[in-house]
Design an enzyme around this catalytic site. Structure first.
Site, mmCIF file in Angstrom:
data_model
loop_
_atom_site.group_PDB
_atom_site.id
_atom_site.type_symbol
_atom_site.label_atom_id
_atom_site.label_comp_id
_atom_site.label_asym_id
_atom_site.label_seq_id
_atom_site.Cartn_x
_atom_site.Cartn_y
_atom_site.Cartn_z
ATOM 1 N N THR A 1 0.875 -1.181 0.000
ATOM 2 C CA THR A 1 0.000 0.000 0.000
ATOM 3 C C THR A 1 0.907 1.223 0.000
ATOM 4 O OG1 THR A 1 -1.681 -1.148 1.280
ATOM 5 C CG2 THR A 1 -1.809 1.250 1.244
ATOM 6 N N LYS B 1 -7.800 1.564 -3.053
ATOM 7 C CA LYS B 1 -7.477 1.117 -1.686
ATOM 8 C C LYS B 1 -7.616 2.269 -0.682
ATOM 9 C CE LYS B 1 -5.071 -0.851 1.744
ATOM 10 N NZ LYS B 1 -5.350 -2.014 2.487
ATOM 11 N N LYS C 1 -1.797 5.158 8.574
ATOM 12 C CA LYS C 1 -0.967 5.215 7.358
ATOM 13 C C LYS C 1 -1.860 5.443 6.132
ATOM 14 C CE LYS C 1 1.544 2.339 4.131
ATOM 15 N NZ LYS C 1 2.037 1.034 3.719
HETATM 16 P P1 NAD Z 1 5.877 -5.856 7.406
HETATM 17 O O1 NAD Z 1 6.679 -4.730 7.956
HETATM 18 O O2 NAD Z 1 5.487 -6.989 8.302
HETATM 19 O O3 NAD Z 1 6.665 -6.511 6.155
HETATM 20 C C1 NAD Z 1 7.431 -5.793 5.245
HETATM 21 C C2 NAD Z 1 8.670 -6.625 4.923
HETATM 22 O O4 NAD Z 1 9.429 -5.948 3.915
HETATM 23 C C3 NAD Z 1 9.602 -6.833 6.125
HETATM 24 O O5 NAD Z 1 9.803 -8.224 6.324
HETATM 25 C C4 NAD Z 1 10.882 -6.100 5.708
HETATM 26 O O6 NAD Z 1 12.053 -6.724 6.207
HETATM 27 C C5 NAD Z 1 10.801 -6.170 4.201
HETATM 28 N N1 NAD Z 1 11.621 -5.165 3.526
HETATM 29 C C6 NAD Z 1 11.681 -3.829 3.750
HETATM 30 N N2 NAD Z 1 12.551 -3.246 2.907
HETATM 31 C C7 NAD Z 1 13.059 -4.245 2.129
HETATM 32 C C8 NAD Z 1 14.002 -4.281 1.070
HETATM 33 N N3 NAD Z 1 14.642 -3.178 0.652
HETATM 34 N N4 NAD Z 1 14.282 -5.475 0.517
HETATM 35 C C9 NAD Z 1 13.667 -6.613 0.942
HETATM 36 N N5 NAD Z 1 12.756 -6.640 1.939
HETATM 37 C C10 NAD Z 1 12.464 -5.468 2.527
HETATM 38 O O7 NAD Z 1 4.599 -5.200 6.749
HETATM 39 P P2 NAD Z 1 3.208 -5.928 6.356
HETATM 40 O O8 NAD Z 1 2.258 -5.863 7.498
HETATM 41 O O9 NAD Z 1 3.506 -7.237 5.718
HETATM 42 O O10 NAD Z 1 2.650 -4.902 5.254
HETATM 43 C C11 NAD Z 1 3.176 -4.861 3.944
HETATM 44 C C12 NAD Z 1 2.318 -3.925 3.121
HETATM 45 O O11 NAD Z 1 0.968 -4.414 3.110
HETATM 46 C C13 NAD Z 1 2.265 -2.487 3.647
HETATM 47 O O12 NAD Z 1 2.316 -1.610 2.562
HETATM 48 C C14 NAD Z 1 0.928 -2.449 4.379
HETATM 49 O O13 NAD Z 1 0.378 -1.141 4.417
HETATM 50 C C15 NAD Z 1 0.095 -3.371 3.519
HETATM 51 N N6 NAD Z 1 -1.052 -4.003 4.201
HETATM 52 C C16 NAD Z 1 -0.880 -4.555 5.444
HETATM 53 C C17 NAD Z 1 -1.970 -5.151 6.077
HETATM 54 C C18 NAD Z 1 -1.824 -5.784 7.440
HETATM 55 O O14 NAD Z 1 -2.833 -6.134 8.060
HETATM 56 N N7 NAD Z 1 -0.594 -5.989 7.947
HETATM 57 C C19 NAD Z 1 -3.218 -5.188 5.445
HETATM 58 C C20 NAD Z 1 -3.357 -4.644 4.163
HETATM 59 C C21 NAD Z 1 -2.251 -4.056 3.546
#
Ligand code: NAD
Length: 312
Positions: A94, A169, A244
């Site tokens: 997102t 979204k 966010k």
């Molecule tokens: P998270 O922080 O758990 O996971 C993100 C991952 O990306 C981490 O494991 C991090 O190490 C990795 N990362 C960051 N920079 C990196 C790079 N340069 N190279 C490789 N890996 C890298 O976040 P999440 O909860 O999984 O959310 C991910 C996305 O999904 C976000 O944009 C969030 O807004 C969206 N989202 C989350 C939810 C939820 O309920 N958690 C729901 C809908 C949408």
């Protein structure tokens, strides 16, 4: 079945990559976190030492990263130019609409097809493969991406051209944030006026006030179906993530010169709850505890108990 590179194996990406592997794809996984990579390996993915290594001969690249700056960095340093130009690029993070459109243009200029495909549904839906994908990109790019998104979701919907998935979204979540606050303050008022919450739920669910925030996700414990309210607002969709998305919506509204007073108010209230009162990790429906003045700030957070009622 295809070679799929998956970058970003956190809360969401971990479950999504596992579902792609379960569907028979060869999933080459990369994350900065070794722990996330260990888990991906246990779930049937192949470990890559770097993002360029993961994408080297991929037919599809899927990313699930925290925010726009991570997406820009990963695509510009490790995907565009490193993956074959025949690969379909799918960003499920997102992020802001402007960055999504810029990255799609940069990818297209180098011969790639790219879509933005953010999701609705949380960690449980990512694990269960029941996410809803809102996809922005050309018809052709959508058709190619759909086959890879299908094993991770229950619905894959084409929202329009590049950036439209992100637009859908944040508009959806702005509506959700505002309607949750409206639901919370309505139940607090109803109780103060002497109404039994279950009785009011039964009435409003069958009247014109009906909305998802009430009927499917009621913020009052013991009322309606089981929700995070029944678990002291643990699990579910964190208030920090709602904040966010509201910030992204307000940024987009400013860019589009669109008047969004309810969205702006929702952003202010979630800022107060998540950042001022230490509620970031609670489910977003927990904001009812700020509205009814019963919030107890987490110990050691330095946050104070609110007295908001008098201020509005
Ligand atoms: P998270 O922080 O758990 O996971 C993100 C991952 O990306 C981490 O494991 C991090 O190490 C990795 N990362 C960051 N920079 C990196 C790079 N340069 N190279 C490789 N890996 C890298 O976040 P999440 O909860 O999984 O959310 C991910 C996305 O999904 C976000 O944009 C969030 O807004 C969206 N989202 C989350 C939810 C939820 O309920 N958690 C729901 C809908 C949408």
């Amino acid at each position: 079945m295809a070679r799929v590179a998956f970058i970003g194996l956190g809360n969401m990406g971990g479950g999504m990559a596992a579902n792609l592997a379960k569907a028979g794809h060869e999933v080459r996984a990369f994350d900065l976190s070794a722990e996330a990579l260990d888990k991906a390996e246990r779930n049937g993915c192949l470990r890559s030492g770097s993002a360029p290594e993961a994408v080297a001969d991929a037919e599809a690249v899927v990313t699930m990263l925290p925010a726009g700056k991570h997406v820009r960095e990963v695509y510009e340093s490790s995907v565009i130019g490193a993956a074959p130009a025949s690969a379909i690029l799918i960003d499920c993070s997102t992020i802001d609409v402007a960055t999504a459109r810029e990255e799609a243009e940069k990818a297209q200029a180098k011969g790639y097809a790219m879509v933005d495909a953010p999701v609705s549904g949380g960690i449980a839906a990512a694990e269960a493969g029941t996410l809803t994908f809102m996809v922005g990109g050309t018809e052709e790019a959508f058709a190619r991406a759909e086959a890879f998104l299908a094993p991770m979701g229950k619905a894959v919907i084409h929202a329009g051209g590049p950036g439209s998935g992100q637009a859908a979204k944040i508009c959806n979540n702005m509506l959700l944030g505002a309607s949750m606050i409206a639901t919370c303050e309505t139940f607090v008022l109803a109780q103060k006026l002497g109404l039994d919450p279950q009785t009011f739920f039964d009435i409003a669910s069958k009247a014109s006030g009906q909305c998802w925030s009430m009927t499917s996700y009621c913020p009052v414990p013991g009322v309606g179906p089981e929700t995070p309210a029944d678990r002291d607002y643990e699990g579910g969709f964190a208030a920090a993530l709602m904040l966010k998305d509201l910030r992204l919506a307000m940024e987009a509204a400013r860019g589009a010169d669109s008047y969004t007073p309810m969205g702006a108010q929702a952003e202010e209230l979630y800022t107060r709850f998540a950042e001022g009162l230490g509620g970031a990790g609670k489910d977003f429906s927990g904001i009812i505890r700020m509205i009814d003045d019963s919030w107890k700030a987490p110990e050691g957070s330095g946050a104070e108990a609110p007295k908001v009622g008098a201020k509005f």
